[in-house]
Design an enzyme around this catalytic site. Structure first.
Site, PDB file in Angstrom:
ATOM      1  N   CYS A  45       0.884  -1.167   0.000  1.00  0.00           N
ATOM      2  CA  CYS A  45       0.000   0.000   0.000  1.00  0.00           C
ATOM      3  C   CYS A  45       0.913   1.205   0.000  1.00  0.00           C
ATOM      4  O   CYS A  45       1.916   1.233   0.729  1.00  0.00           O
ATOM      5  CB  CYS A  45      -0.894   0.003   1.240  1.00  0.00           C
ATOM      6  SG  CYS A  45      -1.867   1.521   1.440  1.00  0.00           S
ATOM      7  N   HIS A  66       0.743   4.009   1.248  1.00  0.00           N
ATOM      8  CA  HIS A  66       0.894   4.707   2.529  1.00  0.00           C
ATOM      9  C   HIS A  66       2.035   4.118   3.367  1.00  0.00           C
ATOM     10  O   HIS A  66       2.648   4.827   4.168  1.00  0.00           O
ATOM     11  CB  HIS A  66      -0.391   4.588   3.362  1.00  0.00           C
ATOM     12  CG  HIS A  66      -1.527   5.433   2.907  1.00  0.00           C
ATOM     13  ND1 HIS A  66      -2.228   5.186   1.747  1.00  0.00           N
ATOM     14  CD2 HIS A  66      -2.113   6.531   3.468  1.00  0.00           C
ATOM     15  CE1 HIS A  66      -3.192   6.090   1.615  1.00  0.00           C
ATOM     16  NE2 HIS A  66      -3.135   6.914   2.641  1.00  0.00           N
TER      17      HIS A  66
END
Length: 280
Positions: A193, A195
């Site tokens: 991901c 993030h």
């Protein structure tokens, strides 16, 4: 991928980059570092984040709207800087689009396959990316002898977006999620991901030095540069002063986005414009 129309692609045209919110800024940051002459149009879907808990149909619809918006800037290629959108919408986008499209899953899967020593790879990502099993599919296609262990870590995104990168709460959640991956002796971990690179130091501290961390954001920028070079559309000239090299758009909360963006990108993001993405 659909039929590529090379007439649409010019060296000085921008690259379109999109994500469900701010995570894709880690991809944009790597593009800025590795391909510094390129212009970037970034869209963060901050009104509809997170994508990781939404259905494939919904994520695909969102992605199609964003691509239509980015196409208004005559972008020469599009980077899907979101693992969930890459997992759920890439096939549909590739059929509909006549410029190159780069996702974040394939480059990360390829690098993990190359660096693993014991053939035991962990993947941490959103629930949607894990349920799609796209990392497992790509890695298995490259090397059937590799075993992949996937783990959904849904709390990482809100922790990152709240700026809790170095915080006891984040330490505790990371430890809870990673314990089972540590116990099964993986030697490579994909940060599935965009993030997650923002809590890389916490992940490193808890997973240990023996595990190689693969950052798909970095690998995506490498792949993008190679693609642009092969297609002879790599911008070799430095954009002139006042050329507005990097433009940022969001679907909500522009001020919050700008504060976050400036905390991770050292290129002076002065503003972000809000767009009604549902119009596209």
């Amino acid at each position: 991928m659909g039929q590529i129309n090379k007439e649409l692609m010019h060296k000085d045209a921008p690259i379109g980059v999109f994500d469900s919110g701010v995570g894709g800024l880690t991809v944009a940051r790597e593009i800025m570092r590795q391909i510094p002459n390129e212009k970037i149009i970034y869209f963060g879907d901050t009104a509809r984040v997170p994508y990781g808990s939404k259905s494939q149909k919904t994520v695909t619809r969102y992605s199609e709207q964003i691509v239509r918006f980015l196409r208004t800037f005559q972008v020469k290629t599009i980077v899907v800087a979101c693992n969930t959108a890459s997992a759920y919408a890439l096939d549909t986008l590739e059929k509909d689009i006549d410029i190159p499209i780069v996702d974040v899953i394939k480059p990360g899967a390829k690098m993990a396959t190359e660096v693993t020593r014991n053939g035991r790879i962990g993947v941490i990502a959103t629930e949607a990316t894990i349920s799609s099993q796209m990392y497992t599919k790509y890695i298995t296609n490259l090397n059937r002898s590799i075993t992949i262990y996937e783990k959904a870590c849904p709390l990482f995104v809100p922790l990152v977006e709240e700026g809790l990168w170095e915080d006891p709460v984040t330490d505790e959640i990371v430890r809870r999620y990673l314990t089972e991956l540590i116990d099964i002796d993986i030697d490579t971990l994909i940060l599935g991901c965009t993030h997650y690179p923002l809590i890389r130091s916490t992940l490193r501290r808890i997973i240990g030095d023996k595990v190689t961390l693969v950052n798909p954001a970095y690998e995506t920028a490498v792949e993008l540069r190679q693609l642009l070079s092969e297609m002879n559309i790599l911008n070799e000239e430095t954009p002139g002063l006042g050329s507005n090299q990097y433009q940022f758009y969001v679907s909500d909360k522009a001020e919050k986005f700008v504060r976050f963006a400036n905390s991770i990108i050292n290129y002076g993001i002065l503003s972000a414009k809000t767009v009604n993405i549902e119009e596209y």
